[in-house]
Design a protein around this motif. Structure first.
Motif, PDB file in Angstrom:
ATOM      1  N   THR A  98       0.823  -1.209   0.000  1.00 39.17           N
ATOM      2  CA  THR A  98       0.000   0.000   0.000  1.00 39.17           C
ATOM      3  C   THR A  98       0.857   1.259   0.000  1.00 39.17           C
ATOM      4  O   THR A  98       0.336   2.360  -0.125  1.00 39.17           O
ATOM      5  N   THR A  99       2.156   1.123   0.122  1.00 42.98           N
ATOM      6  CA  THR A  99       3.025   2.302   0.125  1.00 42.98           C
ATOM      7  C   THR A  99       3.558   2.620  -1.262  1.00 42.98           C
ATOM      8  O   THR A  99       4.079   3.706  -1.486  1.00 42.98           O
ATOM      9  N   GLU A 100       3.428   1.697  -2.223  1.00 50.16           N
ATOM     10  CA  GLU A 100       3.938   1.944  -3.557  1.00 50.16           C
ATOM     11  C   GLU A 100       3.087   2.999  -4.263  1.00 50.16           C
ATOM     12  O   GLU A 100       1.878   2.914  -4.327  1.00 50.16           O
ATOM     13  N   GLY A 101       3.757   4.025  -4.806  1.00 51.38           N
ATOM     14  CA  GLY A 101       3.068   5.034  -5.592  1.00 51.38           C
ATOM     15  C   GLY A 101       2.125   5.911  -4.805  1.00 51.38           C
ATOM     16  O   GLY A 101       1.212   6.496  -5.380  1.00 51.38           O
ATOM     17  N   VAL A 102       2.334   6.020  -3.495  1.00 55.17           N
ATOM     18  CA  VAL A 102       1.403   6.798  -2.676  1.00 55.17           C
ATOM     19  C   VAL A 102       1.332   8.249  -3.137  1.00 55.17           C
ATOM     20  O   VAL A 102       0.273   8.866  -3.153  1.00 55.17           O
ATOM     21  N   ALA A 103       2.473   8.793  -3.566  1.00 60.20           N
ATOM     22  CA  ALA A 103       2.507  10.200  -3.967  1.00 60.20           C
ATOM     23  C   ALA A 103       1.584  10.475  -5.158  1.00 60.20           C
ATOM     24  O   ALA A 103       1.086  11.579  -5.332  1.00 60.20           O
ATOM     25  N   SER A 104       1.340   9.469  -5.982  1.00 55.82           N
ATOM     26  CA  SER A 104       0.539   9.670  -7.180  1.00 55.82           C
ATOM     27  C   SER A 104      -0.926   9.302  -6.982  1.00 55.82           C
ATOM     28  O   SER A 104      -1.730   9.439  -7.890  1.00 55.82           O
ATOM     29  N   VAL A 105      -1.276   8.829  -5.793  1.00 53.95           N
ATOM     30  CA  VAL A 105      -2.650   8.405  -5.538  1.00 53.95           C
ATOM     31  C   VAL A 105      -3.475   9.587  -5.050  1.00 53.95           C
ATOM     32  O   VAL A 105      -3.082  10.302  -4.128  1.00 53.95           O
ATOM     33  N   THR A 106      -4.627   9.794  -5.681  1.00 48.60           N
ATOM     34  CA  THR A 106      -5.522  10.886  -5.309  1.00 48.60           C
ATOM     35  C   THR A 106      -6.817  10.321  -4.741  1.00 48.60           C
ATOM     36  O   THR A 106      -7.396   9.400  -5.325  1.00 48.60           O
ATOM     37  N   ALA A 107      -7.246  10.865  -3.626  1.00 46.01           N
ATOM     38  CA  ALA A 107      -8.542  10.496  -3.057  1.00 46.01           C
ATOM     39  C   ALA A 107      -9.595  11.399  -3.683  1.00 46.01           C
ATOM     40  O   ALA A 107      -9.511  12.622  -3.597  1.00 46.01           O
ATOM     41  N   HIS A 108     -10.594  10.811  -4.327  1.00 44.18           N
ATOM     42  CA  HIS A 108     -11.582  11.581  -5.085  1.00 44.18           C
ATOM     43  C   HIS A 108     -12.880  11.739  -4.308  1.00 44.18           C
ATOM     44  O   HIS A 108     -13.469  10.761  -3.854  1.00 44.18           O
ATOM     45  N   ALA A 109     -13.323  12.985  -4.210  1.00 36.13           N
ATOM     46  CA  ALA A 109     -14.582  13.281  -3.533  1.00 36.13           C
ATOM     47  C   ALA A 109     -15.724  13.479  -4.519  1.00 36.13           C
ATOM     48  O   ALA A 109     -16.895  13.457  -4.122  1.00 36.13           O
ATOM     49  N   SER A 110     -15.406  13.679  -5.815  1.00 37.23           N
ATOM     50  CA  SER A 110     -16.435  13.901  -6.824  1.00 37.23           C
ATOM     51  C   SER A 110     -16.080  13.092  -8.072  1.00 37.23           C
ATOM     52  O   SER A 110     -15.100  13.371  -8.744  1.00 37.23           O
ATOM     53  N   VAL A 111     -16.886  12.085  -8.378  1.00 39.35           N
ATOM     54  CA  VAL A 111     -16.608  11.190  -9.500  1.00 39.35           C
ATOM     55  C   VAL A 111     -17.838  11.110 -10.394  1.00 39.35           C
ATOM     56  O   VAL A 111     -18.957  11.444  -9.978  1.00 39.35           O
ATOM     57  N   ALA A 112     -17.628  10.663 -11.635  1.00 38.51           N
ATOM     58  CA  ALA A 112     -18.729  10.634 -12.597  1.00 38.51           C
ATOM     59  C   ALA A 112     -18.659   9.391 -13.472  1.00 38.51           C
ATOM     60  O   ALA A 112     -17.598   8.793 -13.660  1.00 38.51           O
ATOM     61  N   VAL A 113     -19.819   9.028 -14.012  1.00 38.48           N
ATOM     62  CA  VAL A 113     -19.937   7.952 -14.985  1.00 38.48           C
ATOM     63  C   VAL A 113     -21.140   8.275 -15.859  1.00 38.48           C
ATOM     64  O   VAL A 113     -22.026   9.039 -15.453  1.00 38.48           O
ATOM     65  N   GLY A 114     -21.166   7.709 -17.048  1.00 38.96           N
ATOM     66  CA  GLY A 114     -22.314   7.932 -17.916  1.00 38.96           C
ATOM     67  C   GLY A 114     -22.685   6.671 -18.669  1.00 38.96           C
ATOM     68  O   GLY A 114     -21.846   5.795 -18.900  1.00 38.96           O
ATOM     69  N   GLY A 115     -23.967   6.569 -19.051  1.00 32.67           N
ATOM     70  CA  GLY A 115     -24.408   5.417 -19.817  1.00 32.67           C
ATOM     71  C   GLY A 115     -25.898   5.469 -20.070  1.00 32.67           C
ATOM     72  O   GLY A 115     -26.608   6.323 -19.532  1.00 32.67           O
ATOM     73  N   THR A 116     -26.385   4.526 -20.888  1.00 30.48           N
ATOM     74  CA  THR A 116     -27.826   4.449 -21.119  1.00 30.48           C
ATOM     75  C   THR A 116     -28.516   3.724 -19.973  1.00 30.48           C
ATOM     76  O   THR A 116     -29.636   4.054 -19.599  1.00 30.48           O
ATOM     77  N   PHE A 117     -27.855   2.688 -19.433  1.00 28.97           N
ATOM     78  CA  PHE A 117     -28.384   1.871 -18.330  1.00 28.97           C
ATOM     79  C   PHE A 117     -29.776   1.340 -18.656  1.00 28.97           C
ATOM     80  O   PHE A 117     -30.664   1.288 -17.807  1.00 28.97           O
ATOM     81  N   ASP A 118     -29.940   0.923 -19.926  1.00 29.71           N
ATOM     82  CA  ASP A 118     -31.197   0.336 -20.359  1.00 29.71           C
ATOM     83  C   ASP A 118     -31.211  -1.146 -20.011  1.00 29.71           C
ATOM     84  O   ASP A 118     -30.252  -1.865 -20.309  1.00 29.71           O
ATOM     85  N   HIS A 119     -32.298  -1.602 -19.372  1.00 29.74           N
ATOM     86  CA  HIS A 119     -32.401  -2.992 -18.934  1.00 29.74           C
ATOM     87  C   HIS A 119     -31.109  -3.379 -18.186  1.00 29.74           C
ATOM     88  O   HIS A 119     -30.315  -4.191 -18.649  1.00 29.74           O
ATOM     89  N   LEU A 120     -30.965  -2.786 -17.024  1.00 33.01           N
ATOM     90  CA  LEU A 120     -29.735  -2.899 -16.239  1.00 33.01           C
ATOM     91  C   LEU A 120     -29.251  -4.349 -16.166  1.00 33.01           C
ATOM     92  O   LEU A 120     -29.998  -5.245 -15.767  1.00 33.01           O
ATOM     93  N   HIS A 121     -28.000  -4.577 -16.576  1.00 35.08           N
ATOM     94  CA  HIS A 121     -27.447  -5.926 -16.607  1.00 35.08           C
ATOM     95  C   HIS A 121     -26.078  -5.947 -15.932  1.00 35.08           C
ATOM     96  O   HIS A 121     -25.612  -4.932 -15.395  1.00 35.08           O
ATOM     97  N   ILE A 122     -25.426  -7.102 -15.966  1.00 37.15           N
ATOM     98  CA  ILE A 122     -24.191  -7.293 -15.208  1.00 37.15           C
ATOM     99  C   ILE A 122     -23.083  -6.346 -15.658  1.00 37.15           C
ATOM    100  O   ILE A 122     -22.296  -5.866 -14.841  1.00 37.15           O
ATOM    101  N   GLY A 123     -23.009  -6.056 -16.950  1.00 37.10           N
ATOM    102  CA  GLY A 123     -22.006  -5.088 -17.407  1.00 37.10           C
ATOM    103  C   GLY A 123     -22.215  -3.726 -16.777  1.00 37.10           C
ATOM    104  O   GLY A 123     -21.258  -3.055 -16.361  1.00 37.10           O
ATOM    105  N   HIS A 124     -23.482  -3.286 -16.702  1.00 41.03           N
ATOM    106  CA  HIS A 124     -23.797  -2.022 -16.031  1.00 41.03           C
ATOM    107  C   HIS A 124     -23.428  -2.096 -14.549  1.00 41.03           C
ATOM    108  O   HIS A 124     -22.903  -1.129 -13.975  1.00 41.03           O
ATOM    109  N   LYS A 125     -23.735  -3.227 -13.923  1.00 45.81           N
ATOM    110  CA  LYS A 125     -23.475  -3.374 -12.496  1.00 45.81           C
ATOM    111  C   LYS A 125     -21.993  -3.247 -12.183  1.00 45.81           C
ATOM    112  O   LYS A 125     -21.597  -2.620 -11.187  1.00 45.81           O
ATOM    113  N   LEU A 126     -21.158  -3.847 -13.034  1.00 49.01           N
ATOM    114  CA  LEU A 126     -19.713  -3.730 -12.838  1.00 49.01           C
ATOM    115  C   LEU A 126     -19.265  -2.277 -12.962  1.00 49.01           C
ATOM    116  O   LEU A 126     -18.474  -1.780 -12.148  1.00 49.01           O
TER     117      LEU A 126
END
Length: 422
Positions: free
Chosen positions: A197-225
């Motif tokens: 857990t110490t590798e690359g710590v300097a480059s790791v950012t904790a995100h408070a605001s994230v986004a995703v987009g999609g149609t999410f029609d007939h929600l299925h396993i790909g959407h769930k992932l």
């Protein structure tokens, strides 16, 4: 119509285990379980929650930034969902359709003796990773608890039942043990160094605001992932998290194949929100999350003119906030009318979750942000579900590809619904 929910406690294999190990261990488990869950009523959908219990080889979840373990956890989820879809294809079990099974996977942290005691049993908004005490105490109702044979499976079931017996007055659901096979670990994997857990710590950012987009029609396993990866990327240690889920507007879907079976925006938003709720919030059963305007879970409907103006905003409040700070998670389900959505109107969004198929879209978003002089988004990518997982040979994989794809494609689901109606 949904049937009662079942729970499967599934031990996560060691961090460096291969997809072959996952198949060797759990193909027989799902071959035994999925057919028995298939509802008798062809208009119903049976639900199965799977708690993937982390092994000691994984970084301790409460001590590690979610960005640092995103790749590890999403790979675990991808392998699990891939195996489920492969077995369902071979067993002719529908997923996410009437007469089939609705499967949802989240992560359980069993090492409660190693995480701060102020957190044990008190992480209602830490999903999709939650300590096992918080999970046992949560407002989940299961008709059956399934576990797997073997030392790890027995240990996790015992921990679950012991926690239940010590903290709850009612009887736990009946438990059923399922078969499992041996894990196969490659020599190269056993010789590799454990994750640090110490590798690359300097480059790791904790995100408070994230986004995703999609149609999410007939929600299925790909959407769930994809959605689980989005919730995973938002850091729980931040006092206030904003998760923006862009849901494509109806007007952009009129040219889709079998368009008469495309779900309305409202229905797609509702089903997306219901799934997100099931992997994010683990409120204790004695609380009333939806009670009144000041409840722990509130919903606001916003409809302003202009792009990104139609939003269903769900806000989750913590049970115990720090003095002067109200911890919360806000999920904005935003109707989008272009490929970019709020990612080019909200400068505070700092991360974007995509699938491998939409990699070009992630680049286009960052190109637009650069044009505006904004900081580029960190892009988290979830993997593609693999039809080869659980398949014995090349010929079998070719035969299975069509049925596998039908379970992770909105177009194929719409086609099947149209065929059923004729």
């Amino acid at each position: 119509m949904a049937e009662a929910t079942s729970l499967l406690l599934l031990p996560a294999l060691d961090l460096l285990s291969t997809p072959s190990s996952n198949k060797s261990s759990y193909k027989s488990t799902f071959e035994s379980l999925l057919p028995r869950l298939r509802p008798q009523d062809k208009t119903s959908v049976a639900r199965l929650d799977i708690g993937l219990v982390l092994s000691a080889s994984y970084p301790l979840s409460t001590n590690t930034c979610r960005s640092a373990i995103f790749g590890l956890i999403q790979n675990l989820l991808k392998q699990t969902y891939s195996l489920i879809t492969s077995v369902a294809s071979q067993q002719n079990v529908d997923l996410d359709l009437p007469g089939g099974v609705d499967i949802r996977v989240f992560i359980l942290e069993p090492r409660v003796d190693r995480i701060p005691q102020k957190l044990v049993g008190k992480q209602p908004l830490s999903g999709p990773i939650v300590d096992i005490d918080t999970f046992v105490l949560s407002d989940r109702s299961y008709k059956t608890i399934y576990s797997v044979e073997g030392e790890a499976g027995e240990g996790h079931l015992k921990q679950f039942l012991t926690t239940w017996g010590s903290k709850l007055k009612d009887e736990p659901p009946p438990s059923v043990r399922l078969p499992s096979g041996p894990a196969i670990v490659s020599a190269s994997a056993t010789d590799s160094q454990p994750f640090s857990t110490t590798e690359g710590v300097a480059s790791v950012t904790a995100h408070a605001s994230v986004a995703v987009g999609g149609t999410f029609d007939h929600l299925h396993i790909g959407h769930k992932l994809l959605l689980t990866g989005t919730i995973l990327s938002a850091e729980p240690s931040t006092a206030s998290r904003l998760i923006t889920i862009g849901v494509t507007g109806d007007e952009l879907l009129v040219n889709k194949k079998y368009c008469s079976y495309v779900e309305s925006w409202s229905l797609r938003q509702e089903r997306t929100a219901e799934f997100v709720d099931s992997i994010l919030a683990f409120y204790p059963r004695k609380t009333s999350p939806n009670s009144g305007a000041n409840g722990l879970r509130t919903t606001e409907y916003i409809d302003h003119p202009g792009p990104n103006g139609k939003v269903v905003r769900v806000t989750y409040k913590s049970l115990q906030s720090s003095p002067g700070v109200e911890e919360s998670v806000t999920v904005n389900y935003t109707q989008i009318s272009d490929p970019f959505g709020p990612t080019i109107t909200d400068p505070d969004i700092s991360a974007l979750v995509i699938s491998a198929e939409t990699r070009a879209g992630g680049k286009a978003v960052n190109d637009k942000r650069k044009e505006k002089g904004w900081k580029e988004l960190e892009v988290f990518e979830v993997g593609i579900l693999d039809a080869a997982v659980g398949v014995e040979d090349e010929e079998e994989m070719v035969r299975q590809r069509e049925t596998f794809d039908s379970k992770i494609s909105s177009t194929e689901i719409r086609r099947r619904l149209q065929e059923r109606s004729q």
